[in-house]
Write an enzyme that holds these catalytic residues in place. Sequence first.
Site, PDB file in Angstrom:
ATOM      1  N   SER A 161     -84.178 -26.762 -10.069  1.00 60.06           N
ATOM      2  CA  SER A 161     -82.826 -27.194 -10.405  1.00 60.06           C
ATOM      3  C   SER A 161     -82.858 -28.596 -11.021  1.00 60.06           C
ATOM      4  O   SER A 161     -83.497 -28.808 -12.032  1.00 60.06           O
ATOM      5  CB  SER A 161     -81.929 -27.108  -9.163  1.00 60.06           C
ATOM      6  OG  SER A 161     -80.571 -27.158  -9.504  1.00 60.06           O
ATOM      7  N   ASP A 253     -78.421 -16.338 -11.269  1.00 58.96           N
ATOM      8  CA  ASP A 253     -78.235 -17.777 -11.419  1.00 58.96           C
ATOM      9  C   ASP A 253     -77.499 -18.069 -12.728  1.00 58.96           C
ATOM     10  O   ASP A 253     -77.896 -17.584 -13.793  1.00 58.96           O
ATOM     11  CB  ASP A 253     -79.609 -18.450 -11.418  1.00 58.96           C
ATOM     12  CG  ASP A 253     -79.554 -19.960 -11.499  1.00 58.96           C
ATOM     13  OD1 ASP A 253     -78.444 -20.529 -11.442  1.00 58.96           O
ATOM     14  OD2 ASP A 253     -80.632 -20.581 -11.611  1.00 58.96           O
ATOM     15  N   HIS A 288     -79.709 -18.628  -7.490  1.00 55.02           N
ATOM     16  CA  HIS A 288     -80.270 -19.965  -7.672  1.00 55.02           C
ATOM     17  C   HIS A 288     -81.045 -20.410  -6.431  1.00 55.02           C
ATOM     18  O   HIS A 288     -80.545 -20.332  -5.315  1.00 55.02           O
ATOM     19  CB  HIS A 288     -79.123 -20.935  -7.979  1.00 55.02           C
ATOM     20  CG  HIS A 288     -79.566 -22.283  -8.425  1.00 55.02           C
ATOM     21  ND1 HIS A 288     -80.305 -22.497  -9.569  1.00 55.02           N
ATOM     22  CD2 HIS A 288     -79.373 -23.514  -7.864  1.00 55.02           C
ATOM     23  CE1 HIS A 288     -80.527 -23.791  -9.715  1.00 55.02           C
ATOM     24  NE2 HIS A 288     -79.984 -24.423  -8.692  1.00 55.02           N
TER      25      HIS A 288
END
Length: 314
Positions: A161, A253, A288
């Site tokens: 991320s 995601d 995610h």
Amino acid sequence: MSSSAAPTVEDELVHEFGPLLRVYKSGRIERPLMLPPVEPGLDPSTGVESKDVDLGVYSARLYLPPAAATAGAKLPVIFYTHGGGFVAESAKSPNYHRFLNDLTSACPALGVSVDYRLAPEHPLPAAYDDCLAALGWVLSAADPWISAHGDLARVFIAGDSAGGNICHHIAIQPDVARLKGAVLIHPWFWGSEAVGEETRDPAGHARGAGLWMFACPGTSGADDPRMNPMALDAPGLETLACEKVMVCTAEGDFLRWRGRAYSEALTAARGSAGEQEVELLETEGEGHVFYLFKPDCDKTKEMLDRIVAFVNAA
């Protein structure tokens, strides 16, 4: 009969970014997702030993697998930068601690997980600066674990991320030492124009950069090269200081399309043969950073196995 005090102006919520961050008018900050930190030490499941090193305004947690005691040669080094939108999470989080224990044991590799400063107390570029400084510290071999067991010709940067974003930022710096490879897991990139199947709704798309604008008040916007590495004024991807790159995306995601576009642009810029290898792993049916919350699922094992193979490939 009991009564509660009426909310005051100081309790007014002025910024909220999902479960990552809440900022109140009083200056109080809440990070709802952050779990209590775990201490370093011996991990009974993997046999990995860990320790924290204070490096001033930031720190690092080092991981030494049991293979270090028996290996005939030094181990590759995995330099890890955690996610959390630049505003949350920590190298001391139980989720990241578990992942680094598992990853360094499986490779095996010496791990360095950076606990960089967070916004809004420390707006960007503080996180970038800390991670660049930490990599310099690793390459100096100032720590005895690194000098004794780390192969500094095989340094991999990895992160998820916002941490994946940091990995790109590190590797695109013109003066950074040549790295063996980079692993970007569900990297947080964005831009003013939608790619792939991202929403075309202008207001909805703009929200994708809202947290970035907050964490980096000096930014030029969603096409800041630090957030959009494919922006017109971004450094050329062919200059990335890595022999090879692995990009991981997840089907559920919202950053999936951005990660895929980055992988494709990197392949086009660098080529795909020999030292210019670019590998894309797309995980179906997961969201995610799923592996942090589902460490024992089959898809996590598959992703871990692929990363291990990437690190250990000749």
